[in-house]
Design a protein around this motif. Sequence first.
Motif, PDB file in Angstrom:
ATOM      1  N   ASN A  63       8.010   3.316  10.217  1.00  0.00           N
ATOM      2  CA  ASN A  63       8.056   2.989   8.790  1.00  0.00           C
ATOM      3  C   ASN A  63       6.638   3.152   8.220  1.00  0.00           C
ATOM      4  OD1 ASN A  63       8.424   1.975   6.210  1.00  0.00           O
ATOM      5  ND2 ASN A  63       9.750   0.299   6.880  1.00  0.00           N
ATOM      6  N   PHE A  64       6.269   4.387   7.939  1.00  0.00           N
ATOM      7  CA  PHE A  64       4.910   4.688   7.506  1.00  0.00           C
ATOM      8  C   PHE A  64       4.566   3.977   6.189  1.00  0.00           C
ATOM      9  CE2 PHE A  64       5.896   8.318  10.262  1.00  0.00           C
ATOM     10  CZ  PHE A  64       4.748   8.380  11.045  1.00  0.00           C
ATOM     11  N   ARG A  65       5.511   3.918   5.268  1.00  0.00           N
ATOM     12  CA  ARG A  65       5.208   3.270   3.981  1.00  0.00           C
ATOM     13  C   ARG A  65       4.907   1.781   4.175  1.00  0.00           C
ATOM     14  NH1 ARG A  65       9.089   4.924  -0.944  1.00  0.00           N
ATOM     15  NH2 ARG A  65      10.734   4.151   0.449  1.00  0.00           N
ATOM     16  N   ALA A  66       5.695   1.120   4.991  1.00  0.00           N
ATOM     17  CA  ALA A  66       5.444  -0.306   5.240  1.00  0.00           C
ATOM     18  C   ALA A  66       4.099  -0.496   5.941  1.00  0.00           C
ATOM     19  CB  ALA A  66       6.572  -0.898   6.086  1.00  0.00           C
ATOM     20  N   ASN A  67       3.791   0.371   6.907  1.00  0.00           N
ATOM     21  CA  ASN A  67       2.519   0.254   7.628  1.00  0.00           C
ATOM     22  C   ASN A  67       1.322   0.343   6.692  1.00  0.00           C
ATOM     23  OD1 ASN A  67       3.912   0.039  10.028  1.00  0.00           O
ATOM     24  ND2 ASN A  67       3.394   2.084  10.772  1.00  0.00           N
ATOM     25  N   ILE A  68       1.325   1.362   5.845  1.00  0.00           N
ATOM     26  CA  ILE A  68       0.189   1.582   4.945  1.00  0.00           C
ATOM     27  C   ILE A  68       0.154   0.512   3.859  1.00  0.00           C
ATOM     28  CG2 ILE A  68      -0.906   3.195   3.355  1.00  0.00           C
ATOM     29  CD1 ILE A  68      -1.037   4.018   6.307  1.00  0.00           C
ATOM     30  N   TRP A  69       1.316   0.124   3.350  1.00  0.00           N
ATOM     31  CA  TRP A  69       1.347  -0.915   2.314  1.00  0.00           C
ATOM     32  C   TRP A  69       0.851  -2.253   2.855  1.00  0.00           C
ATOM     33  CZ3 TRP A  69       1.903  -0.138  -2.725  1.00  0.00           C
ATOM     34  CH2 TRP A  69       2.033  -1.259  -3.552  1.00  0.00           C
ATOM     35  N   GLY A  70       1.189  -2.554   4.109  1.00  0.00           N
ATOM     36  CA  GLY A  70       0.699  -3.785   4.718  1.00  0.00           C
ATOM     37  C   GLY A  70      -0.816  -3.834   4.769  1.00  0.00           C
ATOM     38  N   PHE A  71      -1.433  -2.686   5.062  1.00  0.00           N
ATOM     39  CA  PHE A  71      -2.899  -2.625   5.023  1.00  0.00           C
ATOM     40  C   PHE A  71      -3.408  -2.950   3.623  1.00  0.00           C
ATOM     41  CE2 PHE A  71      -2.798   0.188   8.915  1.00  0.00           C
ATOM     42  CZ  PHE A  71      -3.607  -0.629   9.698  1.00  0.00           C
ATOM     43  N   ARG A  72      -2.755  -2.413   2.607  1.00  0.00           N
ATOM     44  CA  ARG A  72      -3.171  -2.693   1.219  1.00  0.00           C
ATOM     45  C   ARG A  72      -3.118  -4.197   0.943  1.00  0.00           C
ATOM     46  NH1 ARG A  72      -3.399  -1.120  -4.271  1.00  0.00           N
ATOM     47  NH2 ARG A  72      -2.096  -2.345  -5.696  1.00  0.00           N
ATOM     48  N   LEU A  74      -3.546  -6.569   2.866  1.00  0.00           N
ATOM     49  CA  LEU A  74      -4.609  -7.270   3.598  1.00  0.00           C
ATOM     50  C   LEU A  74      -6.004  -6.917   3.090  1.00  0.00           C
ATOM     51  CD1 LEU A  74      -3.136  -6.938   7.194  1.00  0.00           C
ATOM     52  CD2 LEU A  74      -3.393  -9.059   5.880  1.00  0.00           C
ATOM     53  N   GLY A  75      -6.081  -6.021   2.113  1.00  0.00           N
ATOM     54  CA  GLY A  75      -7.378  -5.672   1.532  1.00  0.00           C
ATOM     55  C   GLY A  75      -8.079  -4.507   2.201  1.00  0.00           C
ATOM     56  N   VAL A  76      -7.352  -3.760   3.055  1.00  0.00           N
ATOM     57  CA  VAL A  76      -7.938  -2.599   3.725  1.00  0.00           C
ATOM     58  C   VAL A  76      -8.052  -1.432   2.740  1.00  0.00           C
ATOM     59  CG1 VAL A  76      -7.455  -0.802   5.452  1.00  0.00           C
ATOM     60  CG2 VAL A  76      -7.169  -3.231   6.038  1.00  0.00           C
ATOM     61  N   ASN A  77      -9.211  -0.775   2.727  1.00  0.00           N
ATOM     62  CA  ASN A  77      -9.368   0.418   1.886  1.00  0.00           C
ATOM     63  C   ASN A  77      -9.873   1.636   2.662  1.00  0.00           C
ATOM     64  OD1 ASN A  77     -11.996  -0.479   2.288  1.00  0.00           O
ATOM     65  ND2 ASN A  77     -12.679   0.074   0.243  1.00  0.00           N
ATOM     66  N   LYS A  78     -10.012   1.475   3.976  1.00  0.00           N
ATOM     67  CA  LYS A  78     -10.424   2.583   4.846  1.00  0.00           C
ATOM     68  C   LYS A  78      -9.548   2.550   6.092  1.00  0.00           C
ATOM     69  CE  LYS A  78     -15.251   1.584   3.609  1.00  0.00           C
ATOM     70  NZ  LYS A  78     -14.995   0.197   3.133  1.00  0.00           N
ATOM     71  N   ILE A  79      -9.042   3.707   6.504  1.00  0.00           N
ATOM     72  CA  ILE A  79      -8.180   3.755   7.687  1.00  0.00           C
ATOM     73  C   ILE A  79      -8.672   4.823   8.650  1.00  0.00           C
ATOM     74  CG2 ILE A  79      -5.887   4.350   8.545  1.00  0.00           C
ATOM     75  CD1 ILE A  79      -4.672   2.989   6.169  1.00  0.00           C
ATOM     76  N   LEU A  80      -8.804   4.429   9.924  1.00  0.00           N
ATOM     77  CA  LEU A  80      -9.089   5.356  11.006  1.00  0.00           C
ATOM     78  C   LEU A  80      -7.828   5.498  11.838  1.00  0.00           C
ATOM     79  CD1 LEU A  80     -10.975   7.078  12.779  1.00  0.00           C
ATOM     80  CD2 LEU A  80     -11.575   4.980  14.013  1.00  0.00           C
ATOM     81  N   CYS A 119      12.920   5.062  -9.467  1.00  0.00           N
ATOM     82  CA  CYS A 119      13.349   4.379  -8.242  1.00  0.00           C
ATOM     83  C   CYS A 119      12.202   3.634  -7.551  1.00  0.00           C
ATOM     84  CB  CYS A 119      13.949   5.399  -7.268  1.00  0.00           C
ATOM     85  SG  CYS A 119      15.421   6.228  -7.897  1.00  0.00           S
ATOM     86  N   SER A 120      11.023   3.605  -8.176  1.00  0.00           N
ATOM     87  CA  SER A 120       9.858   2.992  -7.544  1.00  0.00           C
ATOM     88  C   SER A 120      10.052   1.502  -7.311  1.00  0.00           C
ATOM     89  CB  SER A 120       8.605   3.206  -8.408  1.00  0.00           C
ATOM     90  OG  SER A 120       8.239   4.556  -8.448  1.00  0.00           O
ATOM     91  N   LYS A 121       9.540   1.025  -6.172  1.00  0.00           N
ATOM     92  CA  LYS A 121       9.541  -0.409  -5.869  1.00  0.00           C
ATOM     93  C   LYS A 121       8.417  -1.090  -6.651  1.00  0.00           C
ATOM     94  CE  LYS A 121      12.543  -0.374  -2.306  1.00  0.00           C
ATOM     95  NZ  LYS A 121      12.988   1.024  -2.319  1.00  0.00           N
ATOM     96  N   ASN A 122       8.574  -2.388  -6.897  1.00  0.00           N
ATOM     97  CA  ASN A 122       7.534  -3.143  -7.578  1.00  0.00           C
ATOM     98  C   ASN A 122       6.396  -3.475  -6.618  1.00  0.00           C
ATOM     99  OD1 ASN A 122       8.861  -3.259 -10.083  1.00  0.00           O
ATOM    100  ND2 ASN A 122      10.102  -4.995  -9.404  1.00  0.00           N
ATOM    101  N   ASP A 123       5.190  -3.556  -7.159  1.00  0.00           N
ATOM    102  CA  ASP A 123       4.017  -3.932  -6.372  1.00  0.00           C
ATOM    103  C   ASP A 123       4.067  -5.431  -6.102  1.00  0.00           C
ATOM    104  OD1 ASP A 123       1.543  -4.331  -5.257  1.00  0.00           O
ATOM    105  OD2 ASP A 123       0.412  -3.357  -6.855  1.00  0.00           O
ATOM    106  N   ASP A 124       4.055  -5.805  -4.817  1.00  0.00           N
ATOM    107  CA  ASP A 124       4.125  -7.234  -4.482  1.00  0.00           C
ATOM    108  C   ASP A 124       2.755  -7.805  -4.140  1.00  0.00           C
ATOM    109  OD1 ASP A 124       3.773  -5.932  -2.062  1.00  0.00           O
ATOM    110  OD2 ASP A 124       5.119  -7.269  -0.949  1.00  0.00           O
ATOM    111  N   THR A 125       1.686  -7.051  -4.435  1.00  0.00           N
ATOM    112  CA  THR A 125       0.339  -7.570  -4.216  1.00  0.00           C
ATOM    113  C   THR A 125      -0.205  -8.139  -5.516  1.00  0.00           C
ATOM    114  OG1 THR A 125      -0.905  -5.565  -4.785  1.00  0.00           O
ATOM    115  CG2 THR A 125       0.020  -5.685  -2.569  1.00  0.00           C
ATOM    116  N   GLU A 126      -1.356  -8.776  -5.432  1.00  0.00           N
ATOM    117  CA  GLU A 126      -2.009  -9.301  -6.633  1.00  0.00           C
ATOM    118  C   GLU A 126      -3.112  -8.368  -7.118  1.00  0.00           C
ATOM    119  OE1 GLU A 126      -3.345 -13.220  -5.755  1.00  0.00           O
ATOM    120  OE2 GLU A 126      -1.329 -14.029  -5.487  1.00  0.00           O
ATOM    121  N   ILE A 127      -3.155  -7.170  -6.553  1.00  0.00           N
ATOM    122  CA  ILE A 127      -4.182  -6.202  -6.919  1.00  0.00           C
ATOM    123  C   ILE A 127      -3.803  -5.528  -8.230  1.00  0.00           C
ATOM    124  CG2 ILE A 127      -5.420  -4.133  -6.172  1.00  0.00           C
ATOM    125  CD1 ILE A 127      -4.558  -4.878  -3.274  1.00  0.00           C
ATOM    126  N   LYS A 128      -4.718  -5.531  -9.169  1.00  0.00           N
ATOM    127  CA  LYS A 128      -4.491  -4.879 -10.456  1.00  0.00           C
ATOM    128  C   LYS A 128      -5.311  -3.596 -10.511  1.00  0.00           C
ATOM    129  CE  LYS A 128      -1.868  -8.257 -11.670  1.00  0.00           C
ATOM    130  NZ  LYS A 128      -0.391  -8.080 -11.607  1.00  0.00           N
TER     131      LYS A 128
END
Length: 279
Positions: A63-72, A74-80, A119-128
């Motif tokens: 589930n690539f979308r869930a993986n990357i969104w989970g990083f978001r 948590l405040g991650v902005n760089k991925i190796l 069809c976009s999902k809503n953003d469930d983070t508090e990041i604006k």
Amino acid sequence: MLGIIGGSGLYQIDGIKILDEIAIETPFGEPSDKYIITEYEGRKVVFLPRHGKGHKYPPHLINFRANIWGFRKLGVNKILSISAVGGINPSLKPGDFVISDQFIDFTKSRVQTFYEGVCSKNDDTEIKDEVSEFLKNKRVVHIDVTNPFCPEMRDVLIKVCDKNNFPFHQKCVYAATEGPRLETSAEIKFLGLIGADIVGMTLVPEIVLARELKMHFASISVVTNLAAGISQNRLTSDEVVEMMKEKNEQIKTVVLDFIENLPERFNCECENVLKGAAI
């Protein structure tokens, strides 16, 4: 903050302190596993086993979308990204590191965007930011991937491999295939003819999704075997696992040196990828 995607147990390195393990819920379903929150030299780093602990998910079912969104979240902005690949270019040898600078996508069934219009999902983070704005307003987005990898992160990887005298290649094209089967010799011949140097099953859509969220992204791969038709032997998963075990200590060295040498501020365009991208 840095996120690292790789195999199970990659975070179990001397000097890295595990602070927490967090299960994240996302609008796109469950990530592959819990996120491992760690600290090294005063820097927080988040690890995620791409296939889940114990290698539960084949490449086409991650589930690539869930993986990357989970990083978001948590405040991650760089991925190796750390992965195993097959070698196509005859200059590559099993055990070599590869720092890709381009990719070719031959995946078939994977969702490659967060921005699905109506069809976009809503953003469930508090990041604006632009991401939340585009999702809220159901925008259609076309990002530029002329140069998909972060040049700043690639530069650090190059310096780390060079300093440690690890065999590596810094300009390679990654061909992403669907899997989970390996490729035919005819497919590998075709990929070589169009410029692919290595072949793997996980880079796409991982990198595309991270880029859609304005994240910096770099990839380092280990050539675990020669690809079909280039190798004279029948290909097996065993040789992949064995080579990754053999390279384990070098991979850990790369991870630690990369964390230590990653600059706080980048001079690149990765975070501007959404400017002018929405319709």
